[in-house]
Design an enzyme around this catalytic site. Structure first.
Site, PDB file in Angstrom:
ATOM      1  N   THR A   1      46.744 -11.648  68.733  1.00  0.00           N
ATOM      2  CA  THR A   1      45.542 -11.424  67.857  1.00  0.00           C
ATOM      3  C   THR A   1      45.569 -12.010  66.116  1.00  0.00           C
ATOM      4  O   THR A   1      45.070 -13.123  65.787  1.00  0.00           O
ATOM      5  CB  THR A   1      45.080 -10.554  67.401  1.00  0.00           C
TER       6      THR A   1
ATOM      7  N   GLY B   1      44.437  -3.437  57.086  1.00  0.00           N
ATOM      8  CA  GLY B   1      43.413  -4.881  57.020  1.00  0.00           C
ATOM      9  C   GLY B   1      43.293  -5.421  55.988  1.00  0.00           C
ATOM     10  O   GLY B   1      44.555  -6.070  55.269  1.00  0.00           O
TER      11      GLY B   1
ATOM     12  N   GLY C   1      39.337  -2.386  72.249  1.00  0.00           N
ATOM     13  CA  GLY C   1      40.663  -3.372  71.785  1.00  0.00           C
ATOM     14  C   GLY C   1      41.120  -2.650  70.248  1.00  0.00           C
ATOM     15  O   GLY C   1      42.127  -3.142  69.410  1.00  0.00           O
TER      16      GLY C   1
ATOM     17  N   LYS D   1      51.301   3.768  57.245  1.00  0.00           N
ATOM     18  CA  LYS D   1      50.307   3.339  55.723  1.00  0.00           C
ATOM     19  C   LYS D   1      50.135   3.996  54.681  1.00  0.00           C
ATOM     20  O   LYS D   1      50.679   3.130  53.680  1.00  0.00           O
ATOM     21  CB  LYS D   1      49.226   3.074  56.513  1.00  0.00           C
TER      22      LYS D   1
END
Ligand code: HSE
Length: 429
Positions: free
Chosen positions: A14, A135, A188, A206
């Site tokens: 992806t 992200g 997903g 993270k």
């Protein structure tokens, strides 16, 4: 014209697909931003013939990962994932061969970040990882380059979209954890191994990176306390709401006088505060930066476009020659984190018990709490079930976590209390 920056991409899933598409479709805009062309030099992925939803037949395929790390690319973009194995080997070889590296691999950096930072420094190249935490939110850049003047007291974040989606849906629908997890997997959001999401490991990876940037420590994943959301019930979520709170899985890194408090923990956050209002698969980070005050960052923490956005930002930085220290200071200056003792964790606690519906039970429970020095702020007993069990919820005044754990051990041993109890810290910031 300035020499193109030659980019090798490992992994065409992806994110890799998103990066390849963006480098081609936004070529002239990225050229303008980077001051030089950005050119895909090589791509390596497992199956060249696989349908990836876009035309990749004209991409320059490499035979193996080794070709990426040793060929003539300037930058290797590692999008394979995994704590060690091929991803780690690729990054080590690329850095040793004086290639800049861009990665979205939080697990690898949380475990090997300090060593890889030293290797990057030794070879005079960049190791960038904006896409590895939250992200598309530019939190790595903010912690590394922007929030410097007053130091950082605390970083708190919702860093896993899967968990946040699950908790949001459980509140909205009253559905059980396992049903909502299946839904999140279908959409997903979850990692290949969802245990990393729901067990808190992904959030901890993270947090290791953000705390390294914020506090100048090695990522040192092993010293983070980690608790996931798999034992949260719709009942707890309902009670949280009644008290004006919402349950969120938080990654918390906080400087205390006795050391660094770093933990991943389901936490009740007060409705109306920034983290309480973050819904669905979104991520958010609140940074307390000394006198500069709190800063709130919110956005999409996963998915093709947000992660591609972060990877491209790192590539453009490298093209511009901005190759600063990996964790914001020299690798040799990163200290080993000194973990704060657990009694530095002081807050009100939500406590939930299932106990026999009979006289004297409440006074027994509150007696055990009093013996541990814990004072009760409010209480709810729900239902009536003579001979059966009822649910009892108590909100304590501020108290240290070890005192609560001690009291719960005694309470759970009582023949009037059934099953495991639950404790959740409450945060008002
Ligand atoms: N599984 C992760 C999440 C994806 O749910 O946030 C990005 O790390």
């Amino acid at each position: 014209m300035a020499r193109p920056l030659r980019i090798a991409v490992a992994g065409l899933g992806t994110v890799g697909g998103g990066v390849a598409k963006a480098l081609r479709s936004r070529e002239s805009e990225l050229f303008a931003r980077a001051g030089r062309p950005l050119e895909i030099a090589m791509i390596a992925a497992r199956d060249r013939r696989k349908d990836r939803g876009f035309d990749h037949t004209d991409l320059p395929w490499a035979d193996d990962l080794a070709a990426l790390a040793t060929g003539d690319a300037d930058v290797v973009v590692e999008l394979i994932g995994g704590e060690s194995g091929p991803a780690l080997r690729l990054v080590e070889t690329a850095l040793s061969n004086r290639k800049h590296v861009v990665t979205a691999n939080k697990a690898m950096l949380a475990h090997h970040g300090a060593r890889l930072a030293t290797l990057a420094e030794k070879n005079g190249v960049a190791l960038k990882f904006e896409a590895a935490a939250a992200g598309g939110i530019p939190i790595v850049k903010a912690l590394r380059e922007s929030l410097l003047a007053y130091g950082i007291n605390a970083v708190r974040g919702i860093l896993n979209g899967t968990c946040n989606y699950i908790l949001t849906r459980m509140e909205a629908t009253g559905a059980a954890f396992s049903d909502v997890l299946a839904e999140a997997q279908k959409l997903g959001y979850a990692e290949a191994d969802p245990a990393l999401d729901i067990g808190g490991g992904d959030t901890a990876h993270k947090l290791a990176l953000l705390s390294a940037l914020a506090f100048g420590v090695q990522p040192d994943f092993g010293s983070i306390t980690v608790e996931g959301i798999d034992t949260i019930t719709p009942e707890d979520i309902g009670f949280a709401k009644e008290f004006g709170y919402r349950i969120k899985l938080l990654g918390i890194a906080r400087a205390t006088a006795q050391g660094l408090d770093r933990r991943v923990q389901p936490t009740m956050v007060k409705l109306g505060t920034p983290l309480a209002d973050v819904e669905g698969p979104f991520n958010a980070v609140v940074v307390h930066a000394g006198e500069a005050g709190p800063f709130v960052f919110e956005g999409r923490g996963a998915g093709e476009a947000p992660t591609t956005s972060a990877v491209i930002a790192d590539i453009v930085d490298i093209a511009r020659g901005s190759n600063g220290a990996v964790f914001g200071r020299a690798a040799s200056a990163l200290s080993r984190p000194v973990p704060a003792p657990v009694d530095a964790r002081v807050s009100p606690y939500y406590l939930r018990f299932h106990a026999l519906d009979q006289p004297g039970v409440l006074s027994e429970i509150s007696g055990h709490l009093a013996n541990a020095g814990i004072s009760i702020g409010s209480m709810i007993q729900r239902g009536r079930a003579p001979g059966g069990t009822v649910v009892i919820v108590m909100i304590t005044h501020e108290c240290p976590e070890p005192a609560v754990r001690r009291a719960l051990k005694v309470i759970e041993a009582s023949d009037k209390v059934r099953g495991a109890s639950r404790m959740i810290p409450m945060e008002a910031v």
